[in-house]
Scaffold this active site. Structure first.
Site, PDB file in Angstrom:
ATOM      1  N   TYR A  88     -62.240 -17.419 -19.165  1.00  0.00           N
ATOM      2  CA  TYR A  88     -63.649 -17.851 -19.123  1.00  0.00           C
ATOM      3  C   TYR A  88     -64.438 -17.339 -20.324  1.00  0.00           C
ATOM      4  CZ  TYR A  88     -62.486 -18.355 -14.147  1.00  0.00           C
ATOM      5  OH  TYR A  88     -61.903 -18.670 -12.965  1.00  0.00           O
ATOM      6  N   TYR A 114     -65.881 -23.151  -4.711  1.00  0.00           N
ATOM      7  CA  TYR A 114     -64.934 -22.688  -5.738  1.00  0.00           C
ATOM      8  C   TYR A 114     -63.725 -22.100  -5.010  1.00  0.00           C
ATOM      9  CZ  TYR A 114     -62.534 -20.188  -9.379  1.00  0.00           C
ATOM     10  OH  TYR A 114     -61.553 -19.743 -10.234  1.00  0.00           O
ATOM     11  N   ASP A 174     -61.150 -20.305   3.404  1.00  0.00           N
ATOM     12  CA  ASP A 174     -60.821 -19.572   2.177  1.00  0.00           C
ATOM     13  C   ASP A 174     -61.606 -18.257   2.223  1.00  0.00           C
ATOM     14  OD1 ASP A 174     -60.673 -18.465  -0.320  1.00  0.00           O
ATOM     15  OD2 ASP A 174     -61.194 -20.282  -1.421  1.00  0.00           O
ATOM     16  N   LYS A 201     -57.695 -10.954  -3.277  1.00  0.00           N
ATOM     17  CA  LYS A 201     -58.700 -10.017  -3.787  1.00  0.00           C
ATOM     18  C   LYS A 201     -58.606  -8.651  -3.096  1.00  0.00           C
ATOM     19  CE  LYS A 201     -61.961 -13.284  -5.809  1.00  0.00           C
ATOM     20  NZ  LYS A 201     -61.957 -13.021  -7.218  1.00  0.00           N
TER      21      LYS A 201
HETATM   22  C1  LIG Z   1     -63.369 -18.095  -2.549  1.00  0.00           C
HETATM   23  C2  LIG Z   1     -62.358 -17.971  -3.633  1.00  0.00           C
HETATM   24  N1  LIG Z   1     -61.177 -18.604  -3.521  1.00  0.00           N
HETATM   25  C3  LIG Z   1     -60.223 -18.503  -4.455  1.00  0.00           C
HETATM   26  C4  LIG Z   1     -60.421 -17.764  -5.598  1.00  0.00           C
HETATM   27  C5  LIG Z   1     -59.353 -17.686  -6.642  1.00  0.00           C
HETATM   28  O1  LIG Z   1     -58.782 -16.419  -6.650  1.00  0.00           O
HETATM   29  P1  LIG Z   1     -57.947 -15.910  -7.940  1.00  0.00           P
HETATM   30  O2  LIG Z   1     -58.968 -15.650  -8.998  1.00  0.00           O
HETATM   31  O3  LIG Z   1     -57.270 -14.661  -7.458  1.00  0.00           O
HETATM   32  O4  LIG Z   1     -56.991 -16.976  -8.289  1.00  0.00           O
HETATM   33  C6  LIG Z   1     -61.638 -17.104  -5.766  1.00  0.00           C
HETATM   34  C7  LIG Z   1     -61.889 -16.321  -6.990  1.00  0.00           C
HETATM   35  O5  LIG Z   1     -62.973 -15.918  -7.298  1.00  0.00           O
HETATM   36  C8  LIG Z   1     -62.630 -17.200  -4.766  1.00  0.00           C
HETATM   37  O6  LIG Z   1     -63.825 -16.602  -4.884  1.00  0.00           O
END
Ligand SMILES: Cc1ncc(COP(=O)(O)O)c(C=O)c1O
Length: 435
Positions: A15, A143, A249, A278
């Site tokens: 990014y 996202y 998610d 995470k």
């Molecule tokens: C809600 C959500 N899903 C998926 C992801 C993607 O995770 P990664 O960055 O470990 O691929 C993120 C990343 O910020 C996220 O906030």
């Protein structure tokens, strides 16, 4: 050559527009909630190192769990083999996750956790003899990650536009973004009318809907949008009514970030599939988990080998990551982590609510350990020039905040002490008053 010069000569950062953005900060070490630069500056990690850290950096207990596991087994492939950390972690996750989930599929980051969920949902229906169910419904401002499936499910934005020809179509419906209500209503008098869009689309899709994918309670990268809990219970009810899968998610929201261990608990709902990553390893190592109901798992059991879930990654269920994740779950009990988040939430409310009266503040939102100030903007969004300006102003004061355009947020590790929270909130108030 300095480290920055060597970095500039050999590394490509995520990014990052290398031509115009400032040089990266060399970090030498980290401890607790602080990052220490090579030239000796101390910076409060106000965004938990991209939302992953919860118990603080370099925690002695997590360090020891990692070292002990490294002495025994650092890695082994996970097809045809298993190991104690992976099995124990699956058992411990199932014990704390919303009821009804029964099977853990490991991967290695948030995007792959989502990618696996989408593929699992699609093949689940196909294995059941309903291959026409292959449409996904997702939310505006979503996202879900940067792999092709996760991008397809995310909002159509600058993050995904260059890849448009590679993405599959999804149906996007209203999110409950109360500050910028898609229906022009106000929360005080509305009836969560925005859910009507999801219902209408599910009606249209009929028996072609594979699943509804949402970030429960907090849509993060799309603008730190905090939901009314009724929207979450509504999503569950509509998925049941229209016979499709609910996929949560919880890559960001899992493990206490919204005040509950999992955000689905705010509305007491259990999804059919949940995606975790995470803070699963407290910010130590990449690990993902896609957890499903027994019914979904059973749809893959067959003498017909083509019904197998053909998905995996080299580092699936890495033992080092699993061992740290187990130690992190212990810390939730030993350090009363959820109580700490509750206290943090209270401080965030007390510190941020008064900022509403500032002329440049549009909205203040707080949930669990996340405090958000959406700044008034003519061109709200990721490219709002406010973001980099504020980032620099806070860094000068020793506070790492990385606004999403005009959306400023503070999301520290839960290890933060009340006096440190107060200091950070003072910096936020001062900078906003000067802006
Ligand atoms: C809600 C959500 N899903 C998926 C992801 C993607 O995770 P990664 O960055 O470990 O691929 C993120 C990343 O910020 C996220 O906030």
């Amino acid at each position: 050559m300095s480290l920055i010069d060597r970095d500039r000569a050999s590394v490509w950062h995520p990014y990052t527009q290398a031509l115009t953005q400032p040089a990266p900060l060399p970090i030498a070490r980290a401890k607790g909630i602080y990052l220490y630069t090579e030239d000796g500056r101390r910076i409060l990690d106000g965004i938990s190192s991209w939302w992953v850290n919860i118990h603080g950096h370099s925690h002695p207990k997590l360090n020891e769990a990692l070292a002990a596991q490294a002495r025994e087994l650092e890695h082994v492939m996970f097809a045809g083999f298993t190991h104690r950390p992976a099995v124990e972690l699956a058992e411990r996750l199932l014990a704390v996750l919303p009821q009804g989930l029964g099977r853990v599929f490991y991967s290695d980051n948030g995007s792959t956790a989502v990618e696996a969920a989408l593929k699992m949902a699609a093949q689940y229906w196909s294995n059941l003899g309903q291959p026409q169910r292959r449409s996904f419904v997702t939310l505006h401002h979503a996202y879900h990650g940067d792999t092709v499936g996760a991008m397809s499910a995310s909002e159509d934005s600058v993050f995904t536009r260059a890849f448009a020809p590679m993405l599959f179509p999804v149906t996007r419906v209203h999110a409950p973004y109360c500050y910028r209500c898609p229906l022009g209503l106000t929360r005080a008098s509305c009836n969560i009318d925005c859910l009507g869009d999801l219902e209408a689309r599910l009606q249209e899709l009929g028996d072609t809907a594979a699943g509804v994918l949402v970030e429960p309670m907090l849509q993060a990268a799309g603008g730190m949008i905090v939901w009314p809990r009724e929207f979450l219970s509504g999503v569950r009810q509509l998925c049941d009514r229209y016979g499709t899968l609910m996929i949560a998610d919880e890559v960001l929201t899992g493990f206490g970030r919204t005040g509950m261990m999992f955000a689905c608990e705010h509305a007491n709902v259990s999804p059919d599939i949940i995606c975790l990553s995470k803070a699963l390893t407290a910010g130590y190592l990449p690990l993902g988990a896609t957890v499903t109901t027994p019914a979904i798992y059973e749809a893959f059991l067959s003498q017909d080998r083509s019904k197998t879930f053909f998905h995996g990654h080299s580092y699936t269920a890495n033992p080092l990551a699993c061992a740290v994740a187990l130690a992190s779950l212990d810390l939730f009990r030993e350090e009363s982590t959820l109580e700490r988040v509750a206290a943090l939430e209270q401080s965030l409310r007390t510190g941020l609510e008064p900022l509403r009266s500032l002329p440049n503040v549009g909205d203040v939102r707080v949930i669990g350990g996340v405090g958000v100030v959406e700044l008034a903007s003519d061109q709200p969004g990721y490219f709002d020039a406010l973001g980099p300006r504020l980032n620099a102003a806070f860094l000068d004061r020793g506070l790492l905040l990385r606004p999403l355009g005009n959306v400023l947020y503070f999301m520290p590790p839960f290890a933060i002490e009340p006096a440190e929270t107060e200091w950070a909130l003072e910096q936020i108030a001062t900078v906003l008053k000067l802006s």
